[in-house]
Write a protein that holds these residues in place. Structure first.
Motif, PDB file in Angstrom:
ATOM      1  N   UNK A  47       8.185  34.400  63.905  1.00 42.62           N
ATOM      2  CA  UNK A  47       6.837  34.965  63.763  1.00 42.62           C
ATOM      3  C   UNK A  47       6.060  34.642  65.024  1.00 42.62           C
ATOM      4  N   UNK A  48       5.130  35.524  65.402  1.00 44.29           N
ATOM      5  CA  UNK A  48       4.356  35.255  66.621  1.00 44.29           C
ATOM      6  C   UNK A  48       3.054  36.035  66.630  1.00 44.29           C
ATOM      7  N   UNK A  49       2.137  35.549  67.455  1.00 40.74           N
ATOM      8  CA  UNK A  49       0.856  36.232  67.641  1.00 40.74           C
ATOM      9  C   UNK A  49       0.287  35.820  68.984  1.00 40.74           C
ATOM     10  N   UNK A  50      -0.712  36.550  69.426  1.00 40.43           N
ATOM     11  CA  UNK A  50      -1.498  36.133  70.593  1.00 40.43           C
ATOM     12  C   UNK A  50      -2.944  36.021  70.137  1.00 40.43           C
ATOM     13  N   UNK A  51      -3.519  34.841  70.345  1.00 39.62           N
ATOM     14  CA  UNK A  51      -4.868  34.543  69.854  1.00 39.62           C
ATOM     15  C   UNK A  51      -5.864  34.678  71.002  1.00 39.62           C
ATOM     16  N   UNK A  52      -6.921  35.436  70.754  1.00 47.65           N
ATOM     17  CA  UNK A  52      -7.921  35.702  71.797  1.00 47.65           C
ATOM     18  C   UNK A  52      -9.192  34.883  71.631  1.00 47.65           C
ATOM     19  N   UNK A  63      -3.872  32.384  73.816  1.00 47.75           N
ATOM     20  CA  UNK A  63      -2.737  31.520  73.474  1.00 47.75           C
ATOM     21  C   UNK A  63      -1.713  32.348  72.713  1.00 47.75           C
ATOM     22  N   UNK A  65       1.348  32.042  70.228  1.00 48.94           N
ATOM     23  CA  UNK A  65       1.876  31.054  69.289  1.00 48.94           C
ATOM     24  C   UNK A  65       3.057  31.667  68.545  1.00 48.94           C
ATOM     25  N   UNK A  79       4.013  26.752  71.344  1.00 46.55           N
ATOM     26  CA  UNK A  79       3.279  27.677  72.231  1.00 46.55           C
ATOM     27  C   UNK A  79       4.290  28.486  73.037  1.00 46.55           C
ATOM     28  N   UNK A  85       3.311  39.718  76.626  1.00 48.40           N
ATOM     29  CA  UNK A  85       3.399  39.550  75.160  1.00 48.40           C
ATOM     30  C   UNK A  85       4.244  40.654  74.534  1.00 48.40           C
ATOM     31  N   UNK A  90      10.600  39.916  67.079  1.00 44.64           N
ATOM     32  CA  UNK A  90      11.104  39.045  66.020  1.00 44.64           C
ATOM     33  C   UNK A  90      12.628  38.961  66.116  1.00 44.64           C
TER      34      UNK A  90
END
Lengths: 115, 396
Positions: A47-52, A63, A65, A79, A85, A90
């Motif tokens: 699982x992953x995301x990019x946090x703004x 970031x 994650x 991290x 990105x 997945x």
């Protein structure tokens, strides 16, 4: 690479369930005896995301994650440090490192870094 | 066990309330609920106060003791309840148990949070303190970040689409614009947040794949209810009492990574099932729901996990208008957290207050679910690791 990771997971001696982080009793069978195990093999991205909108303590724009699963089924958050990105998928394999992930009170905090 | 009813419900407008302290807000909402119940100068036996962060945000502790003093409810028993964003419903559950047991006759439950007096990154950090302190928090993961990861997995597993998430945001902000208590009173359009070239600026990415308009606002606010036995409520209440027909609460692992299937919100299903079982009802018996849409994905996922739609069907239902007013199962006619706002300690109480207003048929035509008799609330703590559900019924 994984030898350097300061991650210790706990395998229940009765049922084999792997715990990370530590639990005083097994999530499945409630037994209290665990064998300490270290991550082994490749890290597969689950699982992953990019946090703004970042919390306190990070001097970066975003970031990335992710949660990965090692070959011996330990799952851990880390991290992700890659430029693009959109290259993340997945199930892809990532290399693992134990490096600073944030600074607190002027000191580096080390953690799992994925590239 | 005695049956428990809600005889008073009160709220104050959510939003940015620079002029009010946390205690001011809790007091105003409590007085609204006490007045709504027609309590006059009658005291209550106990007060439960839901709050997540006064110790961090306002450097204030013992808010329940402070509230009974402020309201001159001394010597009522007073307890503060901290259960993250599910604090509100947890506090009501404790109040319900106290009345059901017969130990207390009248209980006030108030929930409040003051989050707008700190800058955004501090608020984000405060909420992120719910994450695991050793294996999640150090990495900078936030609750929107958790939701972003969950959303991608849900999209991959159930073919959830961005259009379905957008439909939740548009529906809830439309309803919020009609709710005098809502923080966000702005109708949004698909053109403004998706199609227009300026949407990149208007609706930037927040936690991939979630955008700004997938998120609830950070809010100040408070809400309160007054509880007593149903038997007593029928004698004293001038308004239709609302029966707490069922409640449920369940927990799950602290970290998402330890769940066998991270898209399975087990605590939502368990808490909902407990509430339905206690009420001797099924999801089909419920007319409408207030769900915890801190992120648009959660309204859809919760509607499926609580049993109102099959897995993978909740998003389609929103798109088809089935969860809008006049649809077969309206959700978040208050605007939800998305538009009413999300002062974390207040939210679970506010959801119940909104359902009470619906069940008493007090809302205008533009928000009232016609003939509503049974409502449902779901208050979602952490990232689904502590969930509280209620089934509420109009007592005739």
């Amino acid at each position: 690479m994984t030898d350097e990771l300061k991650i210790t997971a706990y395998r229940c001696k009765k049922c084999g369930r792997i715990h990370y982080p530590f639990h005083d009793r097994c999530l499945d069978c409630l037994e209290r005896d665990f064998e300490e195990i270290k991550p082994e093999g490749d890290a597969k991205l689950l699982a992953f995301t990019e946090i703004y909108n970042l919390p306190w303590g990070f001097d970066v724009r975003t970031l990335k994650i992710g949660v990965v699963e090692f070959s011996n089924h330990i799952k851990a958050m880390g991290q992700i440090q890659i430029d693009d990105f959109n290259k993340l998928k997945t199930g892809m394999k990532l290399k693992t490192f134990w490096e600073p992930v944030r600074v607190q009170a002027g000191e580096d905090v080390f953690g799992l870094v994925l590239r | 066990m005695r049956q428990v009813a809600i005889i008073g419900a009160g709220m104050i407008p959510f939003g940015r309330r620079d002029e009010d302290s946390l205690l001011d807000m809790l007091a105003y909402a409590s007085l609204n609920a006490l007045d709504d119940a027609g309590m006059g100068k009658k005291g209550v036996d106990a007060v439960y106060v839901a709050n997540m962060g006064a110790g961090i945000l306002q450097h204030q502790t013992s808010v329940a003791s402070a509230l009974v003093d402020r309201l001159s409810l001394i010597p009522a028993a007073a307890d503060a309840v901290e259960n993250g964003p599910a604090s509100g419903a947890s506090a009501i559950k404790n109040g319900v148990l106290a009345v059901a047991s017969g130990y207390y006759d009248y209980v006030l439950v108030a929930g409040g949070e003051k989050m707008r007096e700190i800058v955004g990154w501090k608020a984000t950090d405060f909420v992120a303190t719910m994450t695991h302190p050793e294996v999640e928090y150090p990495y900078g993961v936030t609750l929107p970040g958790m939701a972003g990861m969950f959303t991608r997995l849900y999209m991959e597993k159930y073919n959830l689409t961005r259009d379905q998430l957008i439909a939740v945001a548009i529906k809830n902000q439309k309803m919020g614009a009609l709710n005098p208590y809502a923080h966000v009173e702005m109708i949004i359009t698909r053109e403004g947040i998706v199609d227009d070239p300026d949407s990149v600026v208007n609706n930037p990415m927040a936690a991939d794949p979630l955008h700004l308009y997938d998120m609830c606002p950070v809010s100040d606010g408070a809400a309160a209810v007054v509880l007593c036995s149903l038997e007593m409520a029928k004698k004293i209440s001038k308004k239709p009492p609302v029966l707490v027909a069922g409640f449920g609460q369940a927990t799950d692992t602290h970290t998402l990574q330890e769940r066998d299937d991270p898209t399975d919100l087990k605590a939502v299903t368990l808490a909902s099932n407990q509430a339905f079982e206690m009420a001797k009802l099924t999801p089909k018996d419920v007319d409408f729901a207030e769900l915890h849409d801190a992120f648009t994905i959660l309204e859809i996922a919760e509607s499926e996990h609580a049993g109102f739609f099959k897995k993978g069907e909740g998003g389609k239902a929103v798109e088809k208008g089935e969860t809008s007013l006049g649809g077969k199962f309206p959700i978040n006619m208050s605007g939800g957290l998305k538009a009413r706002g999300h002062p974390v300690g207040a939210t679970g109480v506010a959801q119940v207050v909104d359902v009470v207003f619906q069940l008493r048929h007090e809302l205008g035509k533009d928000r009232q679910v016609k003939g509503a008799k049974t409502g449902f609330t779901l208050n979602f703590g952490g990232f689904g690791n502590n969930v509280v559900a209620f089934v509420l019924r109009r007592a005739e």
